[in-house]
Scaffold this motif. Sequence first.
Motif, PDB file in Angstrom:
ATOM      1  N   GLY A 163     -42.061  11.220  54.167  1.00 32.46           N
ATOM      2  CA  GLY A 163     -42.515  10.960  55.543  1.00 32.46           C
ATOM      3  C   GLY A 163     -43.145   9.627  55.837  1.00 32.46           C
ATOM      4  O   GLY A 163     -44.125   9.691  56.554  1.00 32.46           O
ATOM      5  N   ILE A 164     -43.073   8.699  55.003  1.00 30.83           N
ATOM      6  CA  ILE A 164     -43.873   7.526  54.957  1.00 30.83           C
ATOM      7  C   ILE A 164     -43.205   6.774  56.095  1.00 30.83           C
ATOM      8  O   ILE A 164     -42.131   6.550  56.489  1.00 30.83           O
ATOM      9  CB  ILE A 164     -43.689   6.678  53.587  1.00 30.83           C
ATOM     10  CG1 ILE A 164     -44.410   7.412  52.637  1.00 30.83           C
ATOM     11  CG2 ILE A 164     -44.058   5.296  53.808  1.00 30.83           C
ATOM     12  CD1 ILE A 164     -44.168   6.944  51.079  1.00 30.83           C
ATOM     13  N   GLU A 188     -58.632  15.482  48.508  1.00 22.41           N
ATOM     14  CA  GLU A 188     -59.366  14.388  47.911  1.00 22.41           C
ATOM     15  C   GLU A 188     -58.886  13.262  48.945  1.00 22.41           C
ATOM     16  O   GLU A 188     -59.957  12.413  49.215  1.00 22.41           O
ATOM     17  CB  GLU A 188     -59.150  14.178  46.676  1.00 22.41           C
ATOM     18  CG  GLU A 188     -59.950  13.321  45.982  1.00 22.41           C
ATOM     19  CD  GLU A 188     -59.451  12.866  44.322  1.00 22.41           C
ATOM     20  OE1 GLU A 188     -59.522  11.784  44.026  1.00 22.41           O
ATOM     21  OE2 GLU A 188     -58.991  13.816  43.879  1.00 22.41           O
ATOM     22  N   ILE A 189     -57.730  12.849  49.183  1.00 24.54           N
ATOM     23  CA  ILE A 189     -57.261  11.960  50.006  1.00 24.54           C
ATOM     24  C   ILE A 189     -57.860  11.954  51.560  1.00 24.54           C
ATOM     25  O   ILE A 189     -58.422  11.098  51.903  1.00 24.54           O
ATOM     26  CB  ILE A 189     -55.790  11.800  49.796  1.00 24.54           C
ATOM     27  CG1 ILE A 189     -55.447  11.319  48.443  1.00 24.54           C
ATOM     28  CG2 ILE A 189     -55.379  10.773  50.937  1.00 24.54           C
ATOM     29  CD1 ILE A 189     -53.934  11.302  48.162  1.00 24.54           C
ATOM     30  N   ALA A 190     -57.988  13.265  51.808  1.00 22.74           N
ATOM     31  CA  ALA A 190     -58.289  13.508  53.405  1.00 22.74           C
ATOM     32  C   ALA A 190     -59.808  13.161  53.497  1.00 22.74           C
ATOM     33  O   ALA A 190     -60.299  12.592  54.511  1.00 22.74           O
ATOM     34  CB  ALA A 190     -58.119  14.802  53.811  1.00 22.74           C
ATOM     35  N   TRP A 216     -54.808   2.230  58.415  1.00 20.65           N
ATOM     36  CA  TRP A 216     -53.547   2.524  57.576  1.00 20.65           C
ATOM     37  C   TRP A 216     -53.832   3.454  56.506  1.00 20.65           C
ATOM     38  O   TRP A 216     -55.253   3.604  55.874  1.00 20.65           O
ATOM     39  CB  TRP A 216     -52.988   1.376  57.354  1.00 20.65           C
ATOM     40  CG  TRP A 216     -52.141   0.614  58.399  1.00 20.65           C
ATOM     41  CD1 TRP A 216     -52.921  -0.014  59.437  1.00 20.65           C
ATOM     42  CD2 TRP A 216     -50.829   0.524  58.450  1.00 20.65           C
ATOM     43  NE1 TRP A 216     -51.901  -0.533  60.375  1.00 20.65           N
ATOM     44  CE2 TRP A 216     -50.557  -0.344  59.626  1.00 20.65           C
ATOM     45  CE3 TRP A 216     -49.433   0.860  57.839  1.00 20.65           C
ATOM     46  CZ2 TRP A 216     -49.600  -0.739  60.142  1.00 20.65           C
ATOM     47  CZ3 TRP A 216     -48.379   0.314  58.177  1.00 20.65           C
ATOM     48  CH2 TRP A 216     -48.245  -0.238  59.474  1.00 20.65           C
ATOM     49  N   VAL A 217     -53.076   4.050  56.079  1.00 16.80           N
ATOM     50  CA  VAL A 217     -53.161   5.033  54.930  1.00 16.80           C
ATOM     51  C   VAL A 217     -52.293   4.423  53.749  1.00 16.80           C
ATOM     52  O   VAL A 217     -51.274   4.755  53.815  1.00 16.80           O
ATOM     53  CB  VAL A 217     -52.984   6.235  55.379  1.00 16.80           C
ATOM     54  CG1 VAL A 217     -53.064   7.159  53.939  1.00 16.80           C
ATOM     55  CG2 VAL A 217     -54.038   6.880  56.289  1.00 16.80           C
ATOM     56  N   ASN A 218     -52.704   4.217  52.679  1.00 14.85           N
ATOM     57  CA  ASN A 218     -51.789   3.408  51.478  1.00 14.85           C
ATOM     58  C   ASN A 218     -52.521   3.587  50.193  1.00 14.85           C
ATOM     59  O   ASN A 218     -53.740   3.787  50.181  1.00 14.85           O
ATOM     60  CB  ASN A 218     -51.544   2.124  51.945  1.00 14.85           C
ATOM     61  CG  ASN A 218     -52.704   1.493  52.133  1.00 14.85           C
ATOM     62  OD1 ASN A 218     -53.021   1.197  53.373  1.00 14.85           O
ATOM     63  ND2 ASN A 218     -53.615   0.877  51.118  1.00 14.85           N
ATOM     64  N   ARG A 226     -46.880  12.408  48.073  1.00 17.22           N
ATOM     65  CA  ARG A 226     -46.789  13.595  49.096  1.00 17.22           C
ATOM     66  C   ARG A 226     -48.193  14.104  49.640  1.00 17.22           C
ATOM     67  O   ARG A 226     -48.275  14.380  50.535  1.00 17.22           O
ATOM     68  CB  ARG A 226     -46.008  14.589  48.218  1.00 17.22           C
ATOM     69  CG  ARG A 226     -45.474  15.796  49.057  1.00 17.22           C
ATOM     70  CD  ARG A 226     -44.621  16.857  48.241  1.00 17.22           C
ATOM     71  NE  ARG A 226     -43.626  16.078  47.565  1.00 17.22           N
ATOM     72  CZ  ARG A 226     -42.571  15.954  48.023  1.00 17.22           C
ATOM     73  NH1 ARG A 226     -42.252  16.404  49.403  1.00 17.22           N
ATOM     74  NH2 ARG A 226     -41.432  15.457  47.332  1.00 17.22           N
ATOM     75  N   ASN A 227     -49.154  13.999  48.636  1.00 22.45           N
ATOM     76  CA  ASN A 227     -50.402  14.512  48.919  1.00 22.45           C
ATOM     77  C   ASN A 227     -50.919  13.327  50.195  1.00 22.45           C
ATOM     78  O   ASN A 227     -51.871  13.867  50.975  1.00 22.45           O
ATOM     79  CB  ASN A 227     -51.341  14.615  47.732  1.00 22.45           C
ATOM     80  CG  ASN A 227     -50.939  15.666  46.766  1.00 22.45           C
ATOM     81  OD1 ASN A 227     -49.994  16.581  47.192  1.00 22.45           O
ATOM     82  ND2 ASN A 227     -51.324  15.769  45.651  1.00 22.45           N
ATOM     83  N   MET A 228     -50.725  12.131  49.851  1.00 24.69           N
ATOM     84  CA  MET A 228     -51.109  11.175  50.714  1.00 24.69           C
ATOM     85  C   MET A 228     -50.539  11.389  52.007  1.00 24.69           C
ATOM     86  O   MET A 228     -51.537  11.279  53.269  1.00 24.69           O
ATOM     87  CB  MET A 228     -50.734   9.772  50.092  1.00 24.69           C
ATOM     88  CG  MET A 228     -51.352   8.555  50.955  1.00 24.69           C
ATOM     89  SD  MET A 228     -50.565   7.027  50.459  1.00 24.69           S
ATOM     90  CE  MET A 228     -49.060   7.106  51.459  1.00 24.69           C
ATOM     91  N   VAL A 229     -49.418  11.476  52.338  1.00 22.50           N
ATOM     92  CA  VAL A 229     -48.746  11.736  53.655  1.00 22.50           C
ATOM     93  C   VAL A 229     -49.538  12.976  54.051  1.00 22.50           C
ATOM     94  O   VAL A 229     -49.719  12.958  55.512  1.00 22.50           O
ATOM     95  CB  VAL A 229     -47.277  11.717  53.389  1.00 22.50           C
ATOM     96  CG1 VAL A 229     -46.696  12.333  54.744  1.00 22.50           C
ATOM     97  CG2 VAL A 229     -46.579  10.279  53.243  1.00 22.50           C
ATOM     98  N   ALA A 230     -49.471  14.134  53.512  1.00 22.40           N
ATOM     99  CA  ALA A 230     -50.052  15.271  53.942  1.00 22.40           C
ATOM    100  C   ALA A 230     -51.408  15.262  54.290  1.00 22.40           C
ATOM    101  O   ALA A 230     -51.796  15.760  55.347  1.00 22.40           O
ATOM    102  CB  ALA A 230     -50.048  16.350  52.792  1.00 22.40           C
TER     103      ALA A 230
END
Length: 803
Positions: free
Chosen positions: A520-521, A748-750, A766-768, A786-790
């Motif tokens: 989902g990127i 953690e990423i959120a 942006w998220v990367n 996957r965790n980053m996109v979520a």
Amino acid sequence: MSQLCVPHSLSPFSSRLHKLPFRFNTPRFSLPSFSIRAMTSHIVGYPRMGAKRELKFALESFWEGKSSTVDLKQVAADLRASIWKQMAEVGIKFIPSNTFSYYDHVLDTTAMLGAVPPRYGWNGGEIGFDVYFSMARGNASVPAMEMTKWFDTNYHYIVPELGPDVKFSYASHKAVEEYKEAKALGIDTVPVLLGPLSYILLSKPAKGVDKSFSLLSLTEKIVPVYKEVVAELKAAGATWIQIDEPILVMDLEALQLQTFTNAYSELASSFSGLNVLIETYFADVPVQTYKALTSLKSVAGFGFDLVRGTRTLNLLKSGFPPDKYLFAGVVDGRNIWADDLAASLCILEVLESIVGKEKVVVSTSCSLLHTAVDLVNETKLDKEIKSWLAFAAQKVVEVNALAKALVGKKDQAFFASNATSHASRRSSPRVRNAFVRKAVAALKDSDHRRATSVTARLVAQQKKLNLPILPTTTIGSFPQTGELRKVRREYKSKKISEFDYVNAMKEEISKVVKLQEELGIDVLVHGEPERNDMVEYFGEQLSGFAFTVNGWVQSYGSRCVKPPIIYGDVSRPRAMTVFWSSTAQSMTRRPMKGMLTGPVTILNWSFVRNDQERHETCYQIALAIKDEVEDLERAGISVIQIDEAALREGLPLRKSEQPFYLEWAVQSFQITNCGVKDTTQIHTHMCYSNFNDIINSIISMGADVITIENSRSDEKLLSVFQEGVKYEAGIGPGVYDIHSPRIPSTEEIADRINKMLAVLDSKVLWVNPDCGLKTRKYSEVEPALRNMVAAAKLIRTKLASGN
């Protein structure tokens, strides 16, 4: 010495000589109470990885559980022994020890001082591999320590984390153990320590430490540990030790300089009966610092960089203590060009007239850590270009040849051969290109900025790209598997056809594209399977570059790079990336980034020609990249990333020299993309460095989106926006550290994204990840992305609901 010393090979390569004051009235000084033999040579430090990257492979095998601690230690011991023996056989008098490291010499100093952050669970005793590598790389439960650039080099060090509660103790006896190891081989070495002031000023406050706390106050707490180390080295038989204080070349404040003086006054008693060399490098030291340094009574010698230290000669002329030795860094430790021996000998003779005969020790300008290991392994390099070069092993020979010549034992044949190689380089038609030079000259009369403001461009780009809020992307590369590298090697050695090679690359690109779509990127990359290195790949397709097979240089830990050699004027004969980017774009409806390396990064991550100013070479590279950018746009690529990972790295250490560098570095980036349409979105990426002090220059680059390292430095980048810096372009502070195998959770990423949203508008964020994924495994990359996109989707939902 004659009043006028002019080497027969006087040339642009000998520019150091042009400013020499050839007549001196400096009085001769009496000899010191201790004696050094007449012919003296010294090496500041040496590469650790091995000529064939033996340590790299041993480390990675150990980390993967394929080999034991004993195996790793044996490889390391063999490497150290071969290096010491090599220098001894050449005739080097002052051979360094403790410049070897399993990961990083600053981390070694942290271990020596017992300054282990509490999260690693160390409870005292000698620090072993488990704690050491956890600090360097992190582990399943805790993240690694921050990593950043070592001064203005491409080497990365592990940043110490200090605070008022740190309990310093002598926790690693590595320096003494390696001295004894060399002594057992019959080689008396000079143990090298990173000095207390440099260690403190290269550190950062530990998390939670009050901003008012002064790290300088810890200097008096680490000095007792240094005393223990010095005492143990002396007891083991060391007669000389080298203390590196590279921080002295920086613009120090009065309190910092006073702390330095106090620390060495406190150490003076432990220096009794021992000769101490304080080594500086990478620039000349400021006048006040020079006075403070050379006034130290307990120190036997001082080392200075006479290659990058453009004012060092004048400093020495202004006065040098009569009872001290000058370790003269005349052989360049940061580049691979053969030394102009005639010019260096002339400089050394001038130095003798300043400080006295038999007081000058011939040395490298800095550690040879920053150059390739041994030219003898380059069997495929063009013979003419090879004759112009000297790697670390050859520089050791150059240092000793100069030391011999200085005492009347000049190797005439060696000097003649050196002069011939310099003459060849000056006259070679492959070095200069009139068309390229004319194009660079024309830049002076042109404005190369994009005409429209970034806010207006972002509106036009959004209409075309239709991206969601908090768009996700990666930095460029995907994992480089063993199979992928094998295909590239086989194609290069002509074991497989171009048809088979292209098909293999297309398969890999298709796999990467499908994975990103499945994850989902939003803005995709092709994964760069065809690329060996982000600089070497482009250099191989540009004129004016040469390449090595084994010219590896350590970047961090086991990570090595193979810098291209820029020997002549640079141009782009043909398109370099258009085929691969167009192929990838044809596989998806989502935007596909064209991936390029920027001119400043290509410059800073190459061995650069030294016969013209660096900015002239950078402008040449910028024009070549400009051609590629415009070809990508014509091919239908709407998002183009021009990485300037090394922009901060090239910043001069002295503040007075920084504005000029930033001016031409920023302009070089602007040149690359000034001709594209408003609807073409220009990205750039920057790696591990402290960017806060140059944020205005970064803004003036005019990129539409910048992605930048953030997670491993505890969101230090965000503080600049908290302080009111207005940034209207898109920005992607990295949400997780790709240099660690650790996989961050969605939560953690959120949390990181929320911290960013506290200081940045959601419309520009942006998220990367922090950097490219080349060095990671798919088993780490897939769950992390996957965790980053979520996490991005989770925050989007909250923003949409107003929470």
